[in-house]
Scaffold this active site. Structure first.
Site, PDB file in Angstrom:
ATOM      1  NE  ARG A 172       2.510  -5.973  10.924  1.00 42.98           N
ATOM      2  CZ  ARG A 172       2.084  -5.374   9.824  1.00 42.98           C
ATOM      3  NH1 ARG A 172       2.833  -4.485   9.227  1.00 42.98           N
ATOM      4  NH2 ARG A 172       0.920  -5.672   9.313  1.00 42.98           N
ATOM      5  CD  GLN A 174      -2.786  -4.150   8.917  1.00 39.14           C
ATOM      6  OE1 GLN A 174      -1.789  -3.713   9.479  1.00 39.14           O
ATOM      7  NE2 GLN A 174      -2.818  -4.375   7.621  1.00 39.14           N
ATOM      8  CG  ASP A 204      -0.794   4.923   5.159  1.00 36.05           C
ATOM      9  OD1 ASP A 204      -1.464   3.940   4.792  1.00 36.05           O
ATOM     10  OD2 ASP A 204       0.387   4.845   5.535  1.00 36.05           O
ATOM     11  CD  GLU A 205      -1.661   2.165   8.886  1.00 30.57           C
ATOM     12  OE1 GLU A 205      -2.632   1.371   8.941  1.00 30.57           O
ATOM     13  OE2 GLU A 205      -0.475   1.799   9.018  1.00 30.57           O
ATOM     14  CE  LYS A 238      -0.840   0.063   4.963  1.00 31.90           C
ATOM     15  NZ  LYS A 238      -0.088   1.214   5.432  1.00 31.90           N
ATOM     16  CB  THR A 239       4.068   2.225   1.591  1.00 32.29           C
ATOM     17  OG1 THR A 239       3.571   1.852   2.878  1.00 32.29           O
ATOM     18  CG2 THR A 239       4.858   3.507   1.739  1.00 32.29           C
TER      19      THR A 239
END
Length: 744
Positions: free
Chosen positions: A615, A252, A221-222, A36-37
């Site tokens: 992660r 998340q 973002d997020e 996504k980044t």
DNA sequence: GACGGCTAGACTCTA
DNA sequence: TCTAGCCGTC
């Protein structure tokens, strides 16, 4: 201008879709590790490279400085130097920059101080004292949290409506006073940064209009972690053009405690009609077993859109499980694994340990010290929260903004200069009486001769000292100012005189602070970033102070050192490591006990567990301990429900729950023995009834054998039984998982 | 006004 | 187990 082709090369189809859809609202549902980044940075580059937007017309908002920095660097790598200058920043620093320019319209001055949690707590205590509110009825931490929650929902004291009961009214009074004191100090707390920006936009349409026209493309973002005030801010900013691209993953969402509202992402298509939706489900990080295990856990949540993550990576080890006898055993297992990996050439920095709470770091630290292994605990007490560092910064803050009362109160008698409680009480009374800051009250007290002879002399010496520094502050380097200040105030001398190990450590920390300040000055040629945005260059001291305050936990992480990192699962979000240990997977720890009686809170814990598991790139190890010392007392914890939510074929090692038990080294089969299983799906008793067991009954457990019920605690499906087993001793058994036979 | 000793209560997570 | 806050003494 960079070639548009080159910007989209190497992206998958969904990522390209997300980039090419530039106009109107867009929701990108991006699973963990789905790039996504990459998508966001390439989108920014595409907007600029295709000529749709000039850099300064783009605003990208993240939650941490680390994420912002990374995004900025990656955008820069894609673009020529003259195409840079998009604003990529956290919500808080974006708001701070807006307010530095515009806050006069709300009656503050642009040089406002920013209060962190500790400052804010100190202020709450002062307010409670001034209002005569007892700490028993009004615990300061609770009051602070309540104020914070309201601000995160965009509610200022004036907005508090109704509430004729005593508690609500009293609280409104406290909140009002807190806010008044902040204003007198010309200070903003974290919540103010957001809520005052929204207030500004809502009351000054012409200001809002200028920002709407400036930022024609907004990226977030997020998004799953936005709270109501952030949501309102975004709606205001994009109201005219609707060019809002949000990226997030409902699985998340882990910040409900600061009022993040998962509905923001779940309802995006409703809130922004005509929104396009793109799903990124291909994972570029983890092995399939890790993805499957994490997905299996989070699949137990109800509040989600659902997705299936896949990878093209082949193979991968099974997820490992380890059952420790206690927290020390857990730590020594982890460290022994690390040692054996190191022998095979695995760097320490390639592994990380995630736990639910900071307090769990200690046994790991002790074990790592034993083997002399370098490690870094991220978070916990931050460097900038240490007393001496905070004192030094408060001197700087008080010089910059003398009306910053929390800073002034902190240093007025540090080191001890004979301005004690009595004097302070008198000055506080004066400040309250006149409705002014402490600094002003000091002046009034001196002028009106309200202080005794000795106190008068000491206070005027202090005032002179501070004024002297204020007069010479401009033009000086911060490092020089700080060094002179620490000497002239006698701060260093007092520590040297103390001559203890602690004082020695404090002096070291002050030296470290000095080097950090100098490093900051070296890197930040006057207001670089601000000038890129076409704004006025800002004072370096201001920039330093706010940067230090808005710094987050993960921001200090330096990946170049070869050391093991230990951190909470919250801090771990957005990071990745080849090898991950998630420890303390026990009921009451993870999920945390405060969440156990609230199903939606348990869902949040489950998402947090999902974040931690995803992660991992190559290896994932899950640990739990049978007993654990917490707050000084010994606790027996059941294995976390999250462990039993992982299908058996994905895991190896000590599987708890219906996968069988290991007790005292002996393995027990997964198949339940002939015991009568209590099937709650056809419960003869409703969940709120008392469970069908009573103290004194004899029961049989398929693993622990016969025993006597000692205690029945809780009700419904969360009920727990304390049973003294004839062979296995005292155990606490969760009724939901128990397969108990009545023996009577 | 400074300092030392004692006790009650707290640790969830964070920009 | 740790620490903030209170109280008593010099």
């Amino acid at each position: 201008m960079p070639n548009v082709e080159s910007i989209t090369r190497g992206l998958n189809r969904e990522q390209r879709d997300a980039i090419a859809h530039t106009e109107g609202p867009l929701l990108v549902l991006a699973g963990a590790g789905s790039g996504k980044t990459r998508m966001l940075t390439h989108r920014i580059a595409y907007l600029i490279g295709s000529g749709r937007a000039r850099p300064r017309e783009i605003l990208a908002v993240t939650f941490t400085n680390k994420a912002a920095r990374e995004m900025r660097e990656r955008v820069h790598a894609l673009l020529d130097a003259d195409a840079r200058g998009a604003q990529v920043a956290t919500f808080h620093s974006t708001c701070m920059r807006i307010l530095r320019r515009e806050i006069a319209q709300l009656g503050y001055e642009p040089g406002f101080a920013i209060y962190d949690q500790a400052d804010s707590l100190a202020l709450v205590k002062r307010v409670l004292r001034a209002l005569g509110a007892g700490v028993r009825a009004w615990p300061p931490r609770g009051v602070r949290a309540r104020i914070d929650r309201l601000k995160n929902r965009g509610i200022l004291p004036d907005d508090l409506v109704g509430g004729d009961d005593e508690d609500t009214q009293r609280f409104a009074e406290i909140y009002q006073r807190y806010q008044t004191e902040l204003r007198r100090s010309n200070a903003l707390d974290f919540g103010d940064l957001l809520v005052l920006t929204v207030r500004l936009f809502e009351t000054r349409p012409e200001v809002l209009d200028s920002y709407q026209r400036r930022w024609r493309y907004v990226l977030v973002d997020e998004y799953q972690d936005t709270n109501p005030v952030q949501y309102r801010l975004l709606r205001l900013l994009v109201a005219a053009h609707q060019n809002l691209c949000v990226v997030g993953d409902e699985d998340q969402s882990i910040y409900a405690f600061r009022e993040a509202d998962i509905r923001n992402i779940l309802d995006f298509e409703k809130d922004f009609p005509g929104a396009n939706v793109v799903r990124l489900e291909q994972n570029y990080r983890s092995t399939q077993p890790i993805l499957d295990a994490a997905s299996a856990v989070v699949a137990h949540n109800l509040e989600r859109k659902g997705k299936r993550l896949f990878t093209e990576r082949d193979g991968g080890e099974l997820v490992r499980m380890y059952e420790a006898s206690d927290e020390r055993d857990e730590a020594s297992f982890v460290v022994s694994e690390l040692l054996s990996w190191r022998d095979r050439g695995v760097r320490l920095a390639d592994s990380a340990v995630f736990y639910r709470t900071h307090a769990q770091s200690r046994p790991f630290e002790e074990e790592l010290l034993k083997y002399n292994l370098p490690y870094a605990v991220v978070g916990g007490t931050r460097f900038y929260d240490r007393k001496e560092v905070k004192d030094a910064l408060c001197y700087l803050r008080a010089i910059r903004n003398p009306h910053d009362s929390e800073s002034l109160l902190r240093i007025v008698n540090e080191p001890a200069r004979g301005i004690g409680r009595t004097t302070i009480e008198r000055v506080l009374a004066c400040a309250n009486e006149r409705g002014v800051s402490i600094w002003s009250a000091l002046g009034i007290a001196l002028e009106e001769k309200r202080l005794g002879g000795a106190a008068f002399k000491r206070v005027s010496a202090f005032v002179e000292l501070m004024e002297g520094f204020r007069a010479e502050a401009p033009g000086d380097s911060i490092g020089q100012l700080l060094a002179r200040l620490l000497n002239a105030t006698g701060y260093v001398a007092a520590l040297e005189k103390e001559a203890t190990v602690e004082a020695e450590a404090r002096l070291d920390n002050l030296n470290e602070l000095l080097s950090a300040v100098e490093e900051f000055e070296r890197v930040n040629a006057p207001g670089v970033e601000e000038q890129e945005n076409g704004d006025e260059p800002r004072d370096l001291l201001d920039l330093y102070l706010e940067q230090v305050t808005l710094l987050s936990e993960a921001d200090t992480l330096d990946p170049s050192d070869d050391r093991l990192v230990l951190m909470t699962a919250h801090v771990a979000k957005g990071l990745e490591f080849p090898n991950v240990f998630v420890v303390g997977l026990e009921e009451g720890i993870f999920p945390h006990f405060a969440s156990l009686d609230d199903p939606s809170a348990v869902e949040e814990e489950r998402r947090l567990c999902y974040v931690a598991m995803t992660r991992a790139r190559d290896r994932l190890v899950l640990c739990r301990a049978e007993t654990r010392r917490l707050h000084g007392s010994l606790r027996y914890n059941q294995p976390s429900r999250f462990l039993s939510e992982i299908p058996g074929e994905l895991a190896s090692g000590d599987r708890p729950g219906d996968g069988g038990y290991a007790v005292g080294g002996e393995r027990f089969p997964a198949e339940p023995s002939a015991g009568v299983r209590i099937d709650f799906s056809h419960a003869q008793w409703s969940p709120d009834d008392l469970p069908p067991f009573q103290a004194g009954q004899r029961v049989e457990h398929p693993i622990f054998g016969p025993g006597s019920v000692v205690e029945v605690a809780g009700s419904g499906s969360d009920a727990k039984l304390r049973i003294r087993f004839d062979r296995a001793g005292m155990k606490t058994i969760k009724l939901r998982y128990a397969e108990l036979d009545l023996l009577n």
